[in-house]
Design an enzyme around this catalytic site. Structure first.
Site, PDB file in Angstrom:
ATOM      1  N   ARG A 152      12.023  34.345  49.707  1.00  0.00           N
ATOM      2  CA  ARG A 152      13.053  33.628  50.484  1.00  0.00           C
ATOM      3  C   ARG A 152      13.343  32.234  49.914  1.00  0.00           C
ATOM      4  O   ARG A 152      14.178  31.506  50.445  1.00  0.00           O
ATOM      5  CB  ARG A 152      12.639  33.510  51.954  1.00  0.00           C
ATOM      6  N   ARG A 210       8.338  30.188  54.181  1.00  0.00           N
ATOM      7  CA  ARG A 210       8.084  31.626  54.342  1.00  0.00           C
ATOM      8  C   ARG A 210       7.769  32.267  52.978  1.00  0.00           C
ATOM      9  O   ARG A 210       7.355  31.586  52.058  1.00  0.00           O
ATOM     10  CB  ARG A 210       9.287  32.256  55.053  1.00  0.00           C
ATOM     11  N   ASP A 215      29.813  34.802  44.295  1.00  0.00           N
ATOM     12  CA  ASP A 215      31.088  34.799  43.561  1.00  0.00           C
ATOM     13  C   ASP A 215      32.272  34.641  44.513  1.00  0.00           C
ATOM     14  O   ASP A 215      33.239  33.931  44.193  1.00  0.00           O
ATOM     15  CB  ASP A 215      31.236  36.083  42.741  1.00  0.00           C
ATOM     16  N   SER A 253      15.458  29.855  60.527  1.00  0.00           N
ATOM     17  CA  SER A 253      14.096  29.535  60.100  1.00  0.00           C
ATOM     18  C   SER A 253      14.170  28.618  58.884  1.00  0.00           C
ATOM     19  O   SER A 253      15.262  28.356  58.363  1.00  0.00           O
ATOM     20  CB  SER A 253      13.355  30.825  59.741  1.00  0.00           C
ATOM     21  N   HIS A 301      20.375  28.547  58.010  1.00  0.00           N
ATOM     22  CA  HIS A 301      19.265  29.456  58.334  1.00  0.00           C
ATOM     23  C   HIS A 301      18.575  28.944  59.585  1.00  0.00           C
ATOM     24  O   HIS A 301      18.325  27.737  59.700  1.00  0.00           O
ATOM     25  CB  HIS A 301      18.244  29.523  57.192  1.00  0.00           C
ATOM     26  N   ARG A 332      14.565  40.300  67.789  1.00  0.00           N
ATOM     27  CA  ARG A 332      14.038  40.270  66.421  1.00  0.00           C
ATOM     28  C   ARG A 332      13.080  39.092  66.242  1.00  0.00           C
ATOM     29  O   ARG A 332      13.490  37.937  66.365  1.00  0.00           O
ATOM     30  CB  ARG A 332      15.206  40.117  65.441  1.00  0.00           C
ATOM     31  N   PRO A 392      23.056  40.387  57.915  1.00  0.00           N
ATOM     32  CA  PRO A 392      22.312  41.511  58.462  1.00  0.00           C
ATOM     33  C   PRO A 392      21.164  41.122  59.391  1.00  0.00           C
ATOM     34  O   PRO A 392      20.457  40.148  59.146  1.00  0.00           O
ATOM     35  CB  PRO A 392      21.772  42.232  57.221  1.00  0.00           C
ATOM     36  N   ASN A 393      21.034  41.923  60.422  1.00  0.00           N
ATOM     37  CA  ASN A 393      19.958  41.836  61.426  1.00  0.00           C
ATOM     38  C   ASN A 393      20.097  40.677  62.407  1.00  0.00           C
ATOM     39  O   ASN A 393      19.341  40.588  63.367  1.00  0.00           O
ATOM     40  CB  ASN A 393      18.570  41.806  60.750  1.00  0.00           C
ATOM     41  N   GLU A 436      25.629  26.263  54.266  1.00  0.00           N
ATOM     42  CA  GLU A 436      24.650  27.352  54.326  1.00  0.00           C
ATOM     43  C   GLU A 436      23.716  27.086  55.506  1.00  0.00           C
ATOM     44  O   GLU A 436      23.291  25.949  55.714  1.00  0.00           O
ATOM     45  CB  GLU A 436      23.840  27.369  53.023  1.00  0.00           C
ATOM     46  N   TYR A 486      12.701  33.472  65.321  1.00  0.00           N
ATOM     47  CA  TYR A 486      14.129  33.236  65.564  1.00  0.00           C
ATOM     48  C   TYR A 486      14.458  32.841  67.005  1.00  0.00           C
ATOM     49  O   TYR A 486      15.636  32.583  67.311  1.00  0.00           O
ATOM     50  CB  TYR A 486      14.933  34.484  65.168  1.00  0.00           C
TER      51      TYR A 486
END
Ligand code: DQA
Length: 157
Positions: free
Chosen positions: A116, A112, A92, A107, A105, A23, A15-16, A103, A28
């Site tokens: 988070r 933060r 899951d 940022s 990210h 944003r 999302p976003n 994974e 970002y």
């Protein structure tokens, strides 16, 4: 490598992330998700990977896509965005997929807010890249290419 033999990597954005560029650019950056997709496609070609680059604001879409990847992809790069910190359903789905998972990210969540600092995704990820902005996507592709290659070598021996 023949393109039909190329490993297929799903790159999922939560999302976003569709609003990258506008944003919180101080966090970002100013690149759009389209810019990042283009850069990923270039790196993937260099690495001999095919990519399937997606974004959704909906948790259920992400669960469905991971279930799809389980049957038809060779690895997953996941920036689950805010769902990283909340979604047992995504965790899951990753566990049952049994694929290499990076994974990602843009940022560094650990610099933060405290909420988070918890990641459900990390419980199912082989590795995590964070804090390096859009460059993290390219590093994630490098990492998943190696994990897929190691897995292929393992299944041949
Ligand atoms: C993010 C970090 C998350 O905490 C946040 O909710 C995001 C983006 C990142 O790429 O830095 O939406 O995953």
């Amino acid at each position: 490598m023949d393109s039909s033999d190329a490993p297929l990597v799903q790159i999922i954005n939560g999302p976003n992330l569709n609003l990258l560029g506008v944003r919180e650019p101080e966090i970002y950056g100013t690149e759009t998700l389209g810019d990042i997709e283009t850069a990923c496609a270039e790196r993937a070609e260099q690495l001999g990977l095919d990519i399937d680059f997606r974004q959704s604001n909906l948790e259920g879409d992400i669960v469905d896509w991971i279930q799809e990847a389980r049957l038809s992809h060779d690895g997953i790069i996941l920036n689950a965005a805010a769902y990283t910190h909340t979604s047992v359903a995504i965790l899951d789905a990753l566990k049952v997929a049994e694929l290499p998972v990076i994974e990602l990210h843009m940022s560094n969540p650990h610099r933060r807010e405290a909420f988070r600092h918890t990641s459900y995704v990390s419980l199912a990820a082989d590795g995590m890249i964070c804090g390096l902005g859009s460059h993290g996507y390219l590093l994630a592709l490098d990492a998943i290419a190696r994990l897929i290659e190691l897995r292929r070598q393992g299944s041949e021996s």
